[in-house]
Design a protein around this motif. Structure first.
Motif, PDB file in Angstrom:
ATOM      1  N   PHE A 229       0.829  -1.201   0.000  1.00 39.14           N
ATOM      2  CA  PHE A 229       0.000   0.000   0.000  1.00 39.14           C
ATOM      3  C   PHE A 229       0.870   1.260   0.000  1.00 39.14           C
ATOM      4  CE2 PHE A 229      -1.975   3.280   2.779  1.00 39.14           C
ATOM      5  CZ  PHE A 229      -2.975   3.700   1.907  1.00 39.14           C
ATOM      6  N   LEU A 230       1.868   1.291   0.874  1.00 35.81           N
ATOM      7  CA  LEU A 230       2.715   2.479   0.987  1.00 35.81           C
ATOM      8  C   LEU A 230       3.674   2.629  -0.192  1.00 35.81           C
ATOM      9  CD1 LEU A 230       3.612   2.402   4.800  1.00 35.81           C
ATOM     10  CD2 LEU A 230       1.886   3.808   3.648  1.00 35.81           C
ATOM     11  N   ALA A 231       4.072   1.526  -0.802  1.00 33.98           N
ATOM     12  CA  ALA A 231       5.036   1.572  -1.898  1.00 33.98           C
ATOM     13  C   ALA A 231       4.386   1.802  -3.257  1.00 33.98           C
ATOM     14  CB  ALA A 231       5.841   0.271  -1.933  1.00 33.98           C
ATOM     15  N   SER A 232       3.076   1.674  -3.329  1.00 34.46           N
ATOM     16  CA  SER A 232       2.374   1.755  -4.611  1.00 34.46           C
ATOM     17  C   SER A 232       1.584   3.051  -4.727  1.00 34.46           C
ATOM     18  CB  SER A 232       1.421   0.562  -4.748  1.00 34.46           C
ATOM     19  OG  SER A 232       0.326   0.702  -3.851  1.00 34.46           O
ATOM     20  N   ASP A 233       0.882   3.187  -5.842  1.00 33.73           N
ATOM     21  CA  ASP A 233       0.052   4.366  -6.052  1.00 33.73           C
ATOM     22  C   ASP A 233      -1.238   4.325  -5.249  1.00 33.73           C
ATOM     23  OD1 ASP A 233       1.901   5.499  -7.731  1.00 33.73           O
ATOM     24  OD2 ASP A 233       0.991   4.727  -9.566  1.00 33.73           O
ATOM     25  N   ASP A 234      -1.483   3.239  -4.530  1.00 31.57           N
ATOM     26  CA  ASP A 234      -2.651   3.179  -3.642  1.00 31.57           C
ATOM     27  C   ASP A 234      -2.582   4.274  -2.578  1.00 31.57           C
ATOM     28  OD1 ASP A 234      -3.409   1.003  -5.091  1.00 31.57           O
ATOM     29  OD2 ASP A 234      -3.119  -0.473  -3.487  1.00 31.57           O
ATOM     30  N   SER A 235      -1.368   4.705  -2.223  1.00 28.03           N
ATOM     31  CA  SER A 235      -1.191   5.718  -1.177  1.00 28.03           C
ATOM     32  C   SER A 235      -0.749   7.059  -1.770  1.00 28.03           C
ATOM     33  CB  SER A 235      -0.158   5.240  -0.160  1.00 28.03           C
ATOM     34  OG  SER A 235       1.082   4.947  -0.793  1.00 28.03           O
ATOM     35  N   ALA A 236      -1.187   7.342  -3.004  1.00 31.18           N
ATOM     36  CA  ALA A 236      -0.688   8.514  -3.743  1.00 31.18           C
ATOM     37  C   ALA A 236      -0.995   9.849  -3.072  1.00 31.18           C
ATOM     38  CB  ALA A 236      -1.241   8.500  -5.163  1.00 31.18           C
ATOM     39  N   PHE A 237      -2.036   9.914  -2.249  1.00 29.66           N
ATOM     40  CA  PHE A 237      -2.390  11.181  -1.590  1.00 29.66           C
ATOM     41  C   PHE A 237      -2.131  11.094  -0.088  1.00 29.66           C
ATOM     42  CE2 PHE A 237      -5.483  14.681  -0.466  1.00 29.66           C
ATOM     43  CZ  PHE A 237      -4.799  15.673  -1.136  1.00 29.66           C
ATOM     44  N   MET A 238      -1.115  10.344   0.263  1.00 28.71           N
ATOM     45  CA  MET A 238      -0.771  10.128   1.671  1.00 28.71           C
ATOM     46  C   MET A 238       0.728  10.333   1.825  1.00 28.71           C
ATOM     47  SD  MET A 238      -1.352   6.597   3.769  1.00 28.71           S
ATOM     48  CE  MET A 238      -0.522   6.255   5.317  1.00 28.71           C
ATOM     49  N   THR A 239       1.137  11.222   2.727  1.00 27.64           N
ATOM     50  CA  THR A 239       2.561  11.422   2.972  1.00 27.64           C
ATOM     51  C   THR A 239       2.783  11.953   4.376  1.00 27.64           C
ATOM     52  OG1 THR A 239       4.620  12.272   1.980  1.00 27.64           O
ATOM     53  CG2 THR A 239       2.758  13.803   2.111  1.00 27.64           C
ATOM     54  N   GLY A 240       3.934  11.636   4.937  1.00 29.46           N
ATOM     55  CA  GLY A 240       4.264  12.059   6.290  1.00 29.46           C
ATOM     56  C   GLY A 240       3.582  11.252   7.372  1.00 29.46           C
ATOM     57  N   GLU A 241       2.968  10.145   7.001  1.00 30.39           N
ATOM     58  CA  GLU A 241       2.161   9.370   7.946  1.00 30.39           C
ATOM     59  C   GLU A 241       2.896   8.123   8.440  1.00 30.39           C
ATOM     60  OE1 GLU A 241      -0.534  10.432   9.201  1.00 30.39           O
ATOM     61  OE2 GLU A 241      -0.969  12.081   7.834  1.00 30.39           O
TER      62      GLU A 241
END
Length: 252
Positions: A229-241
């Motif tokens: 999830f974190l390495a793919s585009d599934d988490s494209a609008f997630m950062t610093g978490e």
């Protein structure tokens, strides 16, 4: 196999243990894998290639800036790009539990060099290539221990607490370049190293399992889907978490 298809993924400390599990899982999702480890990663490369995947092993001292830079250069020469960095290399399972007064400065410095300087140095090495493509994913591996203040491992817990703040600050600096930076924080994982360290296994396992909502050992395989999830585009609008995966021991 399309989730990570054609993504070039560097995983530090992937010659064995949880890192090797990450490498094989990402390869099965279509990624081209780079095992960056001070140990020999050729056996993991062979396993990946036997299943039709692409992988290379590059001997890398993550705490050494020159070594990390050479690794990043070699990756781009081989694959032409760097899409994902997973900062997994760390000193943990080889440590002995002890009161903080008994931790000597040399051991403290060694833990900090690998666990904190390593992710900094490796990010510094790969980010220029990510910026060039306007895309990147950096996944820093922390731990549930900073949330608990786990005793008798002060250097390790401190180092993993530093990863949480490194992630947040780095995410702020890199967001405009299409690079997401997040943290995966496992609980006590029944890895090869933990199994081999009888003291960790005997002293920590029972209280950790008792603290979990899901009362069983955590296995390396429990981390695969969260990492993807974190390495793919599934988490494209997630950062610093920070994503804690520990069976509900830490809830934040």
């Amino acid at each position: 196999m399309s989730r990570m298809k054609d993504k070039v993924v560097i995983i530090t400390g992937a010659a064995q243990g949880i890192g090797a599990t990450y490498a094989k899982a990402l390869a099965e999702e279509g990624a081209d894998i780079v095992i960056a480890d001070i140990l020999d990663g050729t056996s993991v490369v062979r396993e990946i290639e036997a299943k039709g995947g692409k992988a290379i092993a590059i001997k890398t001292d993550v705490a050494d800036e020159t070594s990390a830079a050479a690794m990043a250069t070699a990756v781009t020469q081989r694959f032409g790009r760097i899409d994902v960095l997973i900062n997994n290399a760390a000193i943990y399972a080889s440590l002995n539990l002890k009161p903080f007064e008994e931790i000597d400065v040399a051991e403290w410095d060694k833990v900090m060099a690998v666990n904190v300087r390593g992710p900094f140095v490796c990010a510094k090495a790969v980010v220029p290539y990510m910026k060039r493509n306007g895309y990147g994913r950096i996944v820093n591996i922390s731990s549930g221990t900073p949330f608990k203040g786990t005793p008798n491992l002060l250097h390790y817990v401190t180092s993993k607490g530093a990863i949480l703040t490194l992630t947040r600050a780095l995410a702020r600096e890199l967001g405009d370049h299409g690079i997401c930076v997040n943290t995966l924080a496992p609980g006590l994982v029944l890895s090869e190293g933990v199994i081999e360290n009888a003291e960790l296994r005997d002293r920590l396992t029972a209280p950790v399992i008792a603290s979990r909502a899901i009362k069983r050992d955590q296995l390396p395989e429990d981390l695969i889907t969260p990492l993807l999830f974190l390495a793919s585009d599934d988490s494209a609008f997630m950062t610093g978490e920070t994503l804690v995966v520990d069976g509900g021991s830490v809830m934040h």
